[in-house]
Write a protein that holds these residues in place. Structure first.
Motif, PDB file in Angstrom:
ATOM      1  N   UNK A   1       6.365  -9.969   9.428  1.00  0.00           N
ATOM      2  CA  UNK A   1       5.180 -10.410   8.286  1.00  0.00           C
ATOM      3  C   UNK A   1       4.979 -12.219   8.416  1.00  0.00           C
ATOM      4  N   UNK A   2       5.493 -12.632   9.043  1.00  0.00           N
ATOM      5  CA  UNK A   2       5.584 -14.459   9.475  1.00  0.00           C
ATOM      6  C   UNK A   2       4.570 -14.418  10.673  1.00  0.00           C
ATOM      7  N   UNK A   3       4.761 -13.502  11.893  1.00  0.00           N
ATOM      8  CA  UNK A   3       3.712 -13.339  12.877  1.00  0.00           C
ATOM      9  C   UNK A   3       2.269 -12.986  12.636  1.00  0.00           C
ATOM     10  N   UNK A   4       2.391 -11.131  11.913  1.00  0.00           N
ATOM     11  CA  UNK A   4       0.745 -10.693  12.288  1.00  0.00           C
ATOM     12  C   UNK A   4       0.625 -10.368  10.712  1.00  0.00           C
ATOM     13  N   UNK A   5       0.939 -10.331   8.934  1.00  0.00           N
ATOM     14  CA  UNK A   5       1.281 -10.657   8.250  1.00  0.00           C
ATOM     15  C   UNK A   5       1.047  -8.297   8.180  1.00  0.00           C
ATOM     16  N   UNK A   6       0.151  -8.306   6.838  1.00  0.00           N
ATOM     17  CA  UNK A   6      -0.208  -7.264   6.455  1.00  0.00           C
ATOM     18  C   UNK A   6       0.375  -5.502   7.936  1.00  0.00           C
ATOM     19  N   UNK A   7      -0.715  -6.080   9.125  1.00  0.00           N
ATOM     20  CA  UNK A   7      -0.947  -4.901   9.630  1.00  0.00           C
ATOM     21  C   UNK A   7       0.217  -4.933  10.354  1.00  0.00           C
TER      22      UNK A   7
ATOM     23  N   UNK B   1       5.998  -2.380 -18.444  1.00  0.00           N
ATOM     24  CA  UNK B   1       4.820  -2.834 -17.053  1.00  0.00           C
ATOM     25  C   UNK B   1       4.632  -2.091 -15.403  1.00  0.00           C
ATOM     26  N   UNK B   2       5.595  -2.323 -14.953  1.00  0.00           N
ATOM     27  CA  UNK B   2       5.784  -2.180 -13.791  1.00  0.00           C
ATOM     28  C   UNK B   2       5.230  -0.653 -13.499  1.00  0.00           C
ATOM     29  N   UNK B   3       6.407   0.136 -14.296  1.00  0.00           N
ATOM     30  CA  UNK B   3       5.171   1.893 -13.961  1.00  0.00           C
ATOM     31  C   UNK B   3       4.209   1.919 -14.620  1.00  0.00           C
ATOM     32  N   UNK B   4       3.345   1.257 -15.857  1.00  0.00           N
ATOM     33  CA  UNK B   4       1.684   1.220 -15.982  1.00  0.00           C
ATOM     34  C   UNK B   4       0.973   0.556 -15.366  1.00  0.00           C
ATOM     35  N   UNK B   5       1.421  -0.223 -13.926  1.00  0.00           N
ATOM     36  CA  UNK B   5       0.357  -0.900 -12.671  1.00  0.00           C
ATOM     37  C   UNK B   5       1.032   0.208 -11.434  1.00  0.00           C
ATOM     38  N   UNK B   6       2.080   0.418 -11.770  1.00  0.00           N
ATOM     39  CA  UNK B   6       2.289   1.614  -9.986  1.00  0.00           C
ATOM     40  C   UNK B   6       1.040   1.813  -9.635  1.00  0.00           C
ATOM     41  N   UNK B   7       0.155   3.421 -10.698  1.00  0.00           N
ATOM     42  CA  UNK B   7      -0.777   3.638  -9.927  1.00  0.00           C
ATOM     43  C   UNK B   7      -1.248   2.605  -9.190  1.00  0.00           C
ATOM     44  N   UNK B   8      -1.825   1.701  -9.806  1.00  0.00           N
ATOM     45  CA  UNK B   8      -2.897   0.688  -9.185  1.00  0.00           C
ATOM     46  C   UNK B   8      -2.502  -0.038  -8.042  1.00  0.00           C
ATOM     47  N   UNK B   9      -1.267  -0.499  -7.969  1.00  0.00           N
ATOM     48  CA  UNK B   9      -0.460  -1.288  -6.765  1.00  0.00           C
ATOM     49  C   UNK B   9      -0.217  -0.037  -5.481  1.00  0.00           C
ATOM     50  N   UNK B  10       0.170   1.321  -6.308  1.00  0.00           N
ATOM     51  CA  UNK B  10       0.136   2.662  -4.797  1.00  0.00           C
ATOM     52  C   UNK B  10      -1.863   2.810  -4.191  1.00  0.00           C
ATOM     53  N   UNK B  11      -2.715   2.537  -5.236  1.00  0.00           N
ATOM     54  CA  UNK B  11      -3.962   2.639  -4.211  1.00  0.00           C
ATOM     55  C   UNK B  11      -4.227   1.279  -3.437  1.00  0.00           C
ATOM     56  N   UNK B  12      -3.754   0.102  -4.015  1.00  0.00           N
ATOM     57  CA  UNK B  12      -4.485  -0.854  -3.415  1.00  0.00           C
ATOM     58  C   UNK B  12      -3.656  -0.756  -1.310  1.00  0.00           C
ATOM     59  N   UNK B  13      -2.040  -0.517  -1.763  1.00  0.00           N
ATOM     60  CA  UNK B  13      -1.075  -0.291  -1.177  1.00  0.00           C
ATOM     61  C   UNK B  13      -2.255   1.168   0.065  1.00  0.00           C
ATOM     62  N   UNK B  14      -2.612   1.531  -0.523  1.00  0.00           N
ATOM     63  CA  UNK B  14      -3.080   2.999   0.832  1.00  0.00           C
ATOM     64  C   UNK B  14      -4.664   2.093   1.741  1.00  0.00           C
ATOM     65  N   UNK B  15      -5.110   1.754   0.253  1.00  0.00           N
ATOM     66  CA  UNK B  15      -6.721   1.005   1.773  1.00  0.00           C
ATOM     67  C   UNK B  15      -6.392  -0.085   1.843  1.00  0.00           C
ATOM     68  N   UNK B  16      -5.264  -0.588   1.767  1.00  0.00           N
ATOM     69  CA  UNK B  16      -4.748  -1.842   1.477  1.00  0.00           C
ATOM     70  C   UNK B  16      -5.551  -2.586   3.304  1.00  0.00           C
ATOM     71  N   UNK B  17      -5.533  -1.539   4.553  1.00  0.00           N
ATOM     72  CA  UNK B  17      -6.059  -1.759   5.448  1.00  0.00           C
ATOM     73  C   UNK B  17      -7.412  -2.225   5.837  1.00  0.00           C
ATOM     74  N   UNK B  18      -8.252  -1.394   4.631  1.00  0.00           N
ATOM     75  CA  UNK B  18      -9.508  -1.123   5.102  1.00  0.00           C
ATOM     76  C   UNK B  18     -10.082  -2.664   4.404  1.00  0.00           C
ATOM     77  N   UNK B  19      -9.418  -3.266   3.518  1.00  0.00           N
ATOM     78  CA  UNK B  19     -10.496  -4.527   2.705  1.00  0.00           C
ATOM     79  C   UNK B  19     -10.280  -5.217   4.069  1.00  0.00           C
TER      80      UNK B  19
END
Length: 506
Positions: free
Chosen positions: A455-461, A146-164
């Motif tokens: 992370x507790x003070x400035x989250x993802x950025x 399951x981890x291997x199957x969803x890895x492309x989606x996870x990397x896509x979200x991680x790559x574009x995360x600030x854009x959201x």
């Protein structure tokens, strides 16, 4: 022999170091004697100089024809295999990402139908994490699959995360228009001071707990990194922007509504700003974060279109984020991924499950103390400085990632969700620019304390900024980043907690 000669020349793998080393280990050239030897020194082919010049020989012509045919076959096979791999990779990404988006959509619909106020994506994240943990204990191969199957989606979200996160900054001029200047100054004071206070509380709490439990550090699970942006992506999005901008200018209702017509060029301008901003030198990104570049690019595109069409800036920004499901804008498309971002937390937490278990005392204690402090200190300071109650409630989840912060403020009445998102992003930008310097000044050397405090003070950025320079802090950033949002959402979903916060706000 012909295959060994032909394949490295015409195959797409011709310039692969591994392939070239393999070929070179099998073949050695001796130009002096006109021979080709294998690695064991056995003579495979002996062509004298005189015979090599006899190009009319039928035997030589036959050899050349065979060599040519095999070379063409190798090239065709290599190109076909490369195309097949690319098609499979794209299909894999679309399917895995589509499943996550579909799960987020159906969970939202189910929670709305059942009138449940708890964030649906958070519930989905717990479900995914639980399933992975059960599989890991019963059938570990299934969990890894399951981890291997969803890895492309996870990397896509991680790559574009600030854009959201960007849409809230783009429409910020519309969000703060009705906020008095005095209130704006108070909000800035709360955001900047609150970030520093939350950083100190989380960091020193982690240090104190770490001294008590005395748990030794262990190596974290390696985290896959998304690929950098290519020139092809930059050129493609530039072409989309130019064509769609001109098309929307001359045919303003070509896609039915103005929001849909403006969507392509506003979306492409946002993406272009992020790609360009991500490619800036590190020294520039310290003061000009890619998110700022991204938001500025979208605002300039909206300003240019408003000037060229005569409509002005405000209507174009209104088309950027409509908040209407039947008529979405570019911002609505981007923010539609926020639920999927929360679901993806399950995979990052499962990836670091051993680390979470080993350092559970430091992580959970720091996150809980920091989250409670951030919520109640914001409410208290807002009351002390005389900020309007509705605005104070809107900025309560300032240290929680946008996706969950919006879910939290939706539990309260009369809040400004656009202000919430903007404050969260600004908090992250402050952390991204100053977190490393402040941590050094506070003498927080422990990677656990540095990661949790960030992370507790400035989250993802803030997490992205610190982990780029300190990879050893990334696992703790990722865990605290997810747990801060989770615990904050759980806390605010309790009616008694919400009432106590409102009582402090006044």
């Amino acid at each position: 022999m012909a295959t060994l000669l032909a394949t490295p020349l015409f195959s797409p793998l011709a310039f692969s170091p591994a392939r070239n080393n393999l070929s070179c280990s099998k073949i050695r050239f001796n130009s002096k004697h006109g021979r080709i030897l294998n690695s064991n020194g056995a003579q495979k082919l002996n062509l004298s100089k005189q015979r090599f010049l006899q190009m009319g020989s039928s035997k030589e012509m036959t050899f050349e024809r065979k060599l040519s045919v095999q070379a063409m076959d190798g090239a065709g096979t290599g190109n076909t295999s490369t195309i097949s791999r690319n098609v499979f990779a794209i299909s894999h990404l679309l399917v895995s990402l589509g499943i996550i988006l579909a799960a987020d959509y159906f969970l939202k619909q189910a929670f709305v139908a059942a009138s449940i106020k708890f964030p649906s994506a958070l519930f989905g994240m717990f479900c995914i994490f639980s399933v992975l943990m059960i599989f890991d204990s019963v059938v570990p191969a299934a969990a890894n699959g399951l981890m291997n199957f969803f890895e492309p989606a996870f990397l896509f979200i991680q790559r574009w995360l600030p854009l959201f996160y960007v849409p809230s900054l783009v429409v910020l001029p519309l969000s703060v228009r009705d906020i008095p200047a005095a209130s704006g100054v108070k909000i800035c004071y709360i955001v900047a001071g609150g970030w520093l206070a939350s950083l100190c509380v989380a960091g020193f709490t982690a240090i104190a707990v770490r001294k008590m439990v005395k748990t030794e550090m262990t190596e974290a699970e390696p985290m896959a990194k998304p690929s950098p942006f290519s020139t092809l992506e930059l050129c493609s999005w530039s072409g989309i922007f130019v064509v769609s901008f001109v098309g929307a200018l001359f045919y303003p209702n070509s896609l039915g509504t103005s929001a849909r017509t403006c969507l392509p060029f506003l979306l492409s301008s946002t993406v272009l700003g992020y790609i360009v901003g991500s490619g800036l030198p590190s020294s520039i990104k310290k003061v000009f974060h890619p998110i700022i570049c991204c938001a500025l690019s979208a605002v300039l595109a909206a300003l240019a279109f408003g000037y060229a069409s005569g409509s002005g800036l405000d209507p174009v920004l209104g088309n950027y984020l409509t908040k209407v499901a039947s008529d979405p804008g570019a911002g609505d498309i981007l923010m539609g991924f926020l639920g999927s971002v929360i679901l993806s937390f399950a995979f990052s937490m499962f990836k670091q499950r051993k680390l979470v278990k080993r350092h559970a005392a430091e992580i959970f204690t720091s996150v809980i103390v920091s989250t409670v402090f951030s919520l109640y200190s914001t409410a208290l300071v807002g009351r002390l400085v005389g900020l309007e109650p509705s605005l104070t409630v809107s900025i309560l989840p300032r240290c929680i990632t946008v996706a969950l912060a919006l879910s939290i403020v939706s539990l309260f009445e009369g809040t400004n969700s656009s202000l919430t998102a903007a404050v969260v992003v600004v908090t992250g930008l402050i952390g991204a620019n100053f977190v490393q310097v402040v941590l050094d000044k506070l003498r927080l050397r422990d990677p656990i304390a540095r990661g949790i405090a960030t992370a507790s003070s400035a989250h993802g950025l803030g997490t992205a900024a610190l982990s780029a320079k300190e990879p050893e802090a990334l696992p703790f950033c990722a865990i605290a980043y997810a747990l801060t949002g989770i615990f904050g959402s759980l806390l605010c979903s309790v009616p008694a907690v919400r009432q106590s916060l409102l009582a402090v706000v006044g």
